[in-house]
Design an enzyme around this catalytic site. Structure first.
Site, PDB file in Angstrom:
ATOM      1  N   SER A 169     -35.306  90.627 -20.038  1.00 26.85           N
ATOM      2  CA  SER A 169     -35.299  90.070 -21.410  1.00 26.85           C
ATOM      3  C   SER A 169     -36.782  89.510 -21.698  1.00 26.85           C
ATOM      4  O   SER A 169     -37.376  89.167 -20.922  1.00 26.85           O
ATOM      5  CB  SER A 169     -34.207  89.205 -21.525  1.00 26.85           C
ATOM      6  OG  SER A 169     -34.345  88.312 -22.702  1.00 26.85           O
ATOM      7  N   TYR A 226     -38.296  92.446 -28.623  1.00 25.58           N
ATOM      8  CA  TYR A 226     -37.996  92.416 -30.205  1.00 25.58           C
ATOM      9  C   TYR A 226     -39.456  92.770 -30.991  1.00 25.58           C
ATOM     10  O   TYR A 226     -40.490  92.647 -30.479  1.00 25.58           O
ATOM     11  CB  TYR A 226     -37.595  90.891 -30.610  1.00 25.58           C
ATOM     12  CG  TYR A 226     -36.459  90.388 -29.789  1.00 25.58           C
ATOM     13  CD1 TYR A 226     -35.236  90.803 -30.337  1.00 25.58           C
ATOM     14  CD2 TYR A 226     -36.533  89.612 -28.786  1.00 25.58           C
ATOM     15  CE1 TYR A 226     -34.185  90.300 -29.573  1.00 25.58           C
ATOM     16  CE2 TYR A 226     -35.419  89.231 -28.091  1.00 25.58           C
ATOM     17  CZ  TYR A 226     -34.195  89.378 -28.400  1.00 25.58           C
ATOM     18  OH  TYR A 226     -33.137  89.023 -27.991  1.00 25.58           O
ATOM     19  N   THR A 245     -34.200  95.605 -29.323  1.00 27.73           N
ATOM     20  CA  THR A 245     -32.983  94.840 -29.848  1.00 27.73           C
ATOM     21  C   THR A 245     -33.238  94.883 -31.284  1.00 27.73           C
ATOM     22  O   THR A 245     -34.030  94.272 -31.865  1.00 27.73           O
ATOM     23  CB  THR A 245     -32.798  93.578 -29.050  1.00 27.73           C
ATOM     24  OG1 THR A 245     -32.678  93.845 -27.719  1.00 27.73           O
ATOM     25  CG2 THR A 245     -31.619  92.901 -29.776  1.00 27.73           C
ATOM     26  N   LYS A 272     -31.069  99.163 -29.151  1.00 25.10           N
ATOM     27  CA  LYS A 272     -30.023  98.251 -28.799  1.00 25.10           C
ATOM     28  C   LYS A 272     -29.421  97.588 -29.791  1.00 25.10           C
ATOM     29  O   LYS A 272     -30.417  96.808 -30.552  1.00 25.10           O
ATOM     30  CB  LYS A 272     -30.382  97.362 -27.353  1.00 25.10           C
ATOM     31  CG  LYS A 272     -29.235  96.512 -27.082  1.00 25.10           C
ATOM     32  CD  LYS A 272     -29.614  95.688 -25.847  1.00 25.10           C
ATOM     33  CE  LYS A 272     -28.379  95.009 -25.335  1.00 25.10           C
ATOM     34  NZ  LYS A 272     -28.005  93.756 -26.340  1.00 25.10           N
ATOM     35  N   HIS A 285     -23.918  92.340 -29.292  1.00 24.70           N
ATOM     36  CA  HIS A 285     -24.813  91.504 -28.637  1.00 24.70           C
ATOM     37  C   HIS A 285     -23.596  90.325 -28.119  1.00 24.70           C
ATOM     38  O   HIS A 285     -23.677  89.234 -28.039  1.00 24.70           O
ATOM     39  CB  HIS A 285     -25.643  90.297 -29.760  1.00 24.70           C
ATOM     40  CG  HIS A 285     -26.573  89.876 -29.237  1.00 24.70           C
ATOM     41  ND1 HIS A 285     -27.947  90.642 -29.679  1.00 24.70           N
ATOM     42  CD2 HIS A 285     -27.173  88.924 -28.516  1.00 24.70           C
ATOM     43  CE1 HIS A 285     -28.944  89.839 -28.899  1.00 24.70           C
ATOM     44  NE2 HIS A 285     -28.246  88.824 -28.118  1.00 24.70           N
TER      45      HIS A 285
END
Length: 388
Positions: free
Chosen positions: A113, A136, A162, A259, A283
């Site tokens: 992440s 992101y 994402t 995603k 999520h």
């Protein structure tokens, strides 16, 4: 201290969840375990699998079972990837390193992440297994560009954008427990924390918890690590659109994943921009409550774009049967997040290993019982749908 015998007495993911709950202060367990609003979607993500039954074929030679498949250009040993989860060192001091090592040992992808507590570079050095970096589109576009370049330089195999976080969901459990990053001792939390001395010991004796990939930016701005959540909140950009996704893809040379897809229309847009795969995800029920369970949307999306783009199902997977139902409905693979975090919190890398072992063993056993020798045998003919 968690001993191996305690992990060996965990016979499913829910057992690991219960052990993690004992191990962690309430605010941290709530952060892993919770969803948004009334947590309807959180529950439905798992319960919706119950609408499907698995069929069996008799008199099939199942002496050998092959779980291997190819996802994002990499052959993996079983059809489950480790999803990106933020701030893993809050739950165990080994954090992302433990999960990355165990994913590689089990022959599958580890996804790091952006909001990790271990840096891109450290994870890149930690394992030569297949790796994906989750990113992101930030307000600071140069920061997004920097992340992509760092992932390239660190040997990551795929990039995952994402797209379901234009704002943070209303996570009421965190509000009730006073969840902060980094965790702070308060009059409300001190007793709970004192009941978890092992967690306190490691928290006080290991490196400070920080968002390793953006720590330099936070220090440039304020010099205070206490501003982590404020910094993160300010960087999420509600103006992000498909043109930004195309821009992000243009920065990356390899497999590109989107995603947070939950509709046929968005799945088609992902195909249009040339994405390699989509992750069908809400999520984990942590964003829009009352959104459908991901398994409910999978058949529609598979009918529309299956064969044009790889489909990875995320959210709610707690059993090997869940994975097989997803594959039968058209998924190419699945992702787990909470399942391995429960293991991590319960016992570090051995706990992650136990979570992975449990799911993998269930998948192999269930395939034998179904009369399926390889993943390509797991088709819609293996399902019975109960419309009630």
């Amino acid at each position: 201290m968690i001993h191996q015998w305690q992990l060996s007495r965990c016979f499913n993911i829910d057992d690991l969840r219960k052990l993690a709950k004992k191990r962690l202060p309430a605010s941290l367990f709530g952060y892993i375990d919770g969803g948004s609003d009334d947590e309807y979607t959180l529950r439905a993500n798992t319960s919706a699998f119950d609408r499907y039954s698995l069929m069996q074929k008799a008199l099939v030679d199942v002496s050998e079972i092959d779980l291997s498949t190819t996802v994002l250009g990499k052959k993996i040993d079983w059809p489950v990837l480790c999803a990106p989860t933020g701030m893993s060192r809050m739950f165990h001091h080994e954090g992302e390193r433990a999960v990355a090592r165990e994913a590689a040992k089990s022959g599958t992808f580890y996804s790091l992440s952006t909001l990790s507590t271990t840096s891109i570079e450290d994870v890149g050095r930690e394992t030569d297994g297949p790796k994906m970096f989750q990113v992101y589109v930030h307000k600071d576009r140069e920061l997004s560009r920097e992340f992509v370049q760092r992932a390239k330089s660190s040997g990551f195999d795929a990039l995952c954008l994402t797209v379901d976080l234009p704002a943070h969901g209303n996570r009421e459990r965190d509000l009730r427990t006073g969840m902060t990053l980094p965790p702070k001792l308060t009059a409300k939390s001190v007793l709970d924390v004192l009941l978890h001395p092992a967690w306190v010991y490691h928290y006080l004796t290991t490196d400070a918890i920080e968002l390793a990939n953006v720590a330099h930016k936070i220090r440039e701005g304020s010099g205070e690590v206490s501003n982590l959540l404020q910094y993160v909140s300010k960087q999420f950009d509600p103006t992000v659109c498909w043109e930004d996704a195309e821009w992000m893809k243009s920065l990356w040379d390899g497999p590109f994943v989107v995603k947070g897809i939950m509709s046929v229309e968005d799945a088609r847009r992902a195909v249009d921009i040339g994405a390699s795969a989509i992750v069908i995800s809400n999520h984990g029920g942590r964003q829009l409550d009352s959104s459908p369970a991901t398994i409910e949307m999978l058949p529609k999306i598979a009918d529309a774009v299956g064969g044009q783009i790889e489909l990875i199902l995320d959210s709610g997977i707690r059993r090997g049967t869940h994975v097989l139902k997803a594959l039968a409905l058209g998924a190419d693979a699945c992702m787990i997040g909470r399942s391995y975090l429960y293991g991590l919190a319960a016992g570090g890398q051995p706990g992650v290993a136990r979570a992975i072992q449990l799911l993998r063993t269930e998948i192999e056993l269930d395939m034998k019982l179904m009369g399926c020798r390889q993943l390509s045998d797991v088709t819609a003919d293996c399902l019975y749908f109960r419309d009630q």
